[in-house]
Design a protein around this motif. Sequence first.
Motif, PDB file in Angstrom:
ATOM      1  N   ARG A   1     -44.406 -15.734 -17.157  1.00  0.00           N
ATOM      2  CA  ARG A   1     -45.281 -15.987 -18.249  1.00  0.00           C
ATOM      3  C   ARG A   1     -45.498 -17.064 -18.797  1.00  0.00           C
ATOM      4  O   ARG A   1     -44.648 -18.085 -18.603  1.00  0.00           O
ATOM      5  CB  ARG A   1     -44.749 -15.153 -19.548  1.00  0.00           C
ATOM      6  CG  ARG A   1     -45.604 -14.638 -20.491  1.00  0.00           C
ATOM      7  CD  ARG A   1     -44.681 -14.007 -21.731  1.00  0.00           C
ATOM      8  NE  ARG A   1     -44.926 -12.565 -21.632  1.00  0.00           N
ATOM      9  CZ  ARG A   1     -44.419 -11.623 -22.389  1.00  0.00           C
ATOM     10  NH1 ARG A   1     -43.602 -12.265 -23.475  1.00  0.00           N
ATOM     11  NH2 ARG A   1     -44.267 -10.326 -22.280  1.00  0.00           N
TER      12      ARG A   1
ATOM     13  N   LYS B   1     -48.906 -19.930 -22.871  1.00  0.00           N
ATOM     14  CA  LYS B   1     -49.702 -19.296 -23.990  1.00  0.00           C
ATOM     15  C   LYS B   1     -49.450 -17.706 -24.058  1.00  0.00           C
ATOM     16  O   LYS B   1     -49.911 -17.014 -25.104  1.00  0.00           O
ATOM     17  CB  LYS B   1     -51.169 -19.359 -23.288  1.00  0.00           C
ATOM     18  CG  LYS B   1     -51.416 -20.741 -23.450  1.00  0.00           C
ATOM     19  CD  LYS B   1     -53.067 -20.679 -22.551  1.00  0.00           C
ATOM     20  CE  LYS B   1     -53.645 -22.028 -22.201  1.00  0.00           C
ATOM     21  NZ  LYS B   1     -54.470 -21.842 -21.302  1.00  0.00           N
TER      22      LYS B   1
ATOM     23  N   GLU C   1     -49.165 -15.581 -21.710  1.00  0.00           N
ATOM     24  CA  GLU C   1     -49.864 -14.677 -20.746  1.00  0.00           C
ATOM     25  C   GLU C   1     -49.009 -14.526 -19.473  1.00  0.00           C
ATOM     26  O   GLU C   1     -48.431 -15.147 -19.030  1.00  0.00           O
ATOM     27  CB  GLU C   1     -51.109 -15.259 -20.424  1.00  0.00           C
ATOM     28  CG  GLU C   1     -52.158 -15.723 -21.391  1.00  0.00           C
ATOM     29  CD  GLU C   1     -53.061 -16.910 -21.030  1.00  0.00           C
ATOM     30  OE1 GLU C   1     -54.199 -16.879 -21.902  1.00  0.00           O
ATOM     31  OE2 GLU C   1     -53.035 -17.394 -20.124  1.00  0.00           O
ATOM     32  N   ASN C   2     -49.045 -12.981 -19.390  1.00  0.00           N
ATOM     33  CA  ASN C   2     -48.402 -12.649 -17.928  1.00  0.00           C
ATOM     34  C   ASN C   2     -49.189 -13.107 -16.801  1.00  0.00           C
ATOM     35  O   ASN C   2     -50.210 -12.773 -16.712  1.00  0.00           O
ATOM     36  CB  ASN C   2     -48.022 -11.417 -18.055  1.00  0.00           C
ATOM     37  CG  ASN C   2     -47.206 -10.770 -19.090  1.00  0.00           C
ATOM     38  OD1 ASN C   2     -46.352 -11.365 -19.572  1.00  0.00           O
ATOM     39  ND2 ASN C   2     -47.403  -9.356 -19.455  1.00  0.00           N
TER      40      ASN C   2
END
Length: 498
Positions: free
Chosen positions: A451, A454, A456-457
Amino acid sequence: MQARNYSALQTDKLKNEAYTSMAVKKKQSTEINVNDLKEGMDITAYCHFSSRYRPMDKATSDFVRHNFDHSRAIIVRYGKKQDIPIKNLKEGDDLVRLHSFPSKLKKLTHVSKPFIKELKKRGMISFQVKEYEGIADESKRDLKELIKLVEQTSEKPRKGLSIIQEKRDQKAKVANTLIRKVDECINIKNEAASTIEQSMDQLRKGKSNIAEIRHFAKLITEKDTADGMATLAGLKMTDQIYSHCVDVGAIYQITYSKIIEKQGGRSAFQNQHDAAMGALLHDLGKSKIPKEIIDSTEHYEKNSRATQILRSHPVFGAELLAKMNMPNVIIDMTHYHHIKQDTTMLSSYPTGVDFKDVRFETRLLSIVDIYQALAGKRKYKKSWSPPATMRYLDALAGIEYDLKAWDQFLHIMGVYPKGSLVVLNDDSMGFVMNVPGRGVDLERPLIAIIRNGKGENLKHHDIIDLAVEKDIKIVDDMDSQEVFGDRALDVFTSISIS
Ligand SMILES: [Fe+2]
Ligand SMILES: [Fe+2]
């Protein structure tokens, strides 16, 4: 030539930054009494101690050596004052000063209210402290290291991109191999757990058959599955006693074999797979206890009848194994795996045993047993992620557990065992993929980033080696079960570093 000029410029720049930083951020260093310590202060040295440190008995010197690992001590030995690495501290030394603490010892340098209480209790009298948050000493040290690194780099021929790529590929291979091993182990672990359950059911009916358990002990030892199983243990909750035995078997096999390999010593086991066998069988005595008590997820009161019955399992187990003519070391492991170093503790049983008579093999097993019990049952104690379990056990080493066995276990499992979920200082998140090798800070493992900062994955996972990337560090660790729920294992096995 170009590279040399660039590095020289970088060196000058860093030196300037270091000096500017030191000039701007003034620091006051002062010595104060324990009663004047305030929350938020940072201790840079321990300066004065109670009479129990002058001279130190064995327990006191062991305690200081263990807790102030990698620091330095000023001592008086045979009338001569010396500044020594803490590992060389001995019984009989007069302790004068503790200093040069590594950053990982923050728990012993950052002042909090309970910590002040603990310092008083331990006879620590005065300290040198940094009054202002943070800065000059550590940045000076870090920058000095950085400058040294840049200077060294400038003297070496610049390595080609292909070599850098090759190193990255090797690290990706380490991570991908571990992920594959974990994936392969899932079925083996389930099969092994049901085999142990069947064998215990048979024993309940008076039939002894542990041949199938031996099959798994051999598999764990010979097929290099222990590493995957030990990692799996921290990624998936294990509520049942049978899975607990499998995890303990795997973690014990890997730690014991590495200890023997590192020390170049002789195994106490006759057959190579007997270490795993002894650990797999350690709770066999529970087969003599009613199944409803063993399989229950209820928490029994300390003085309840069920607890009393459960506490008899080491003796039952030792009797069963003796009847099967198992080697003495395996019988001892079963018999004494709940003996604490402080045998007066209520949690130490059976009673009437001297800790001196407990073998190293059993002392190590008792650590593996409690590590798995805490890290594997997070449903009830949510905070017991593998790193949290390691910190908890570290605090108990030397009191409940043997220090020597603990130190070796810690250096093999790491501060962040493989499969631990960690957060880095750029807010990215990833899983730990290795235990740093000899000479590398245990807090700087290889991380597979899943991840970004931010939140996000990532679709394409990346690998980062904290042993090399010195400006990146771990700032937090998370319980993968809390973050991903039952998907934690899937998230881990889906990682692919290309
Ligand atoms: Fe047990
Ligand atoms: Fe156990």
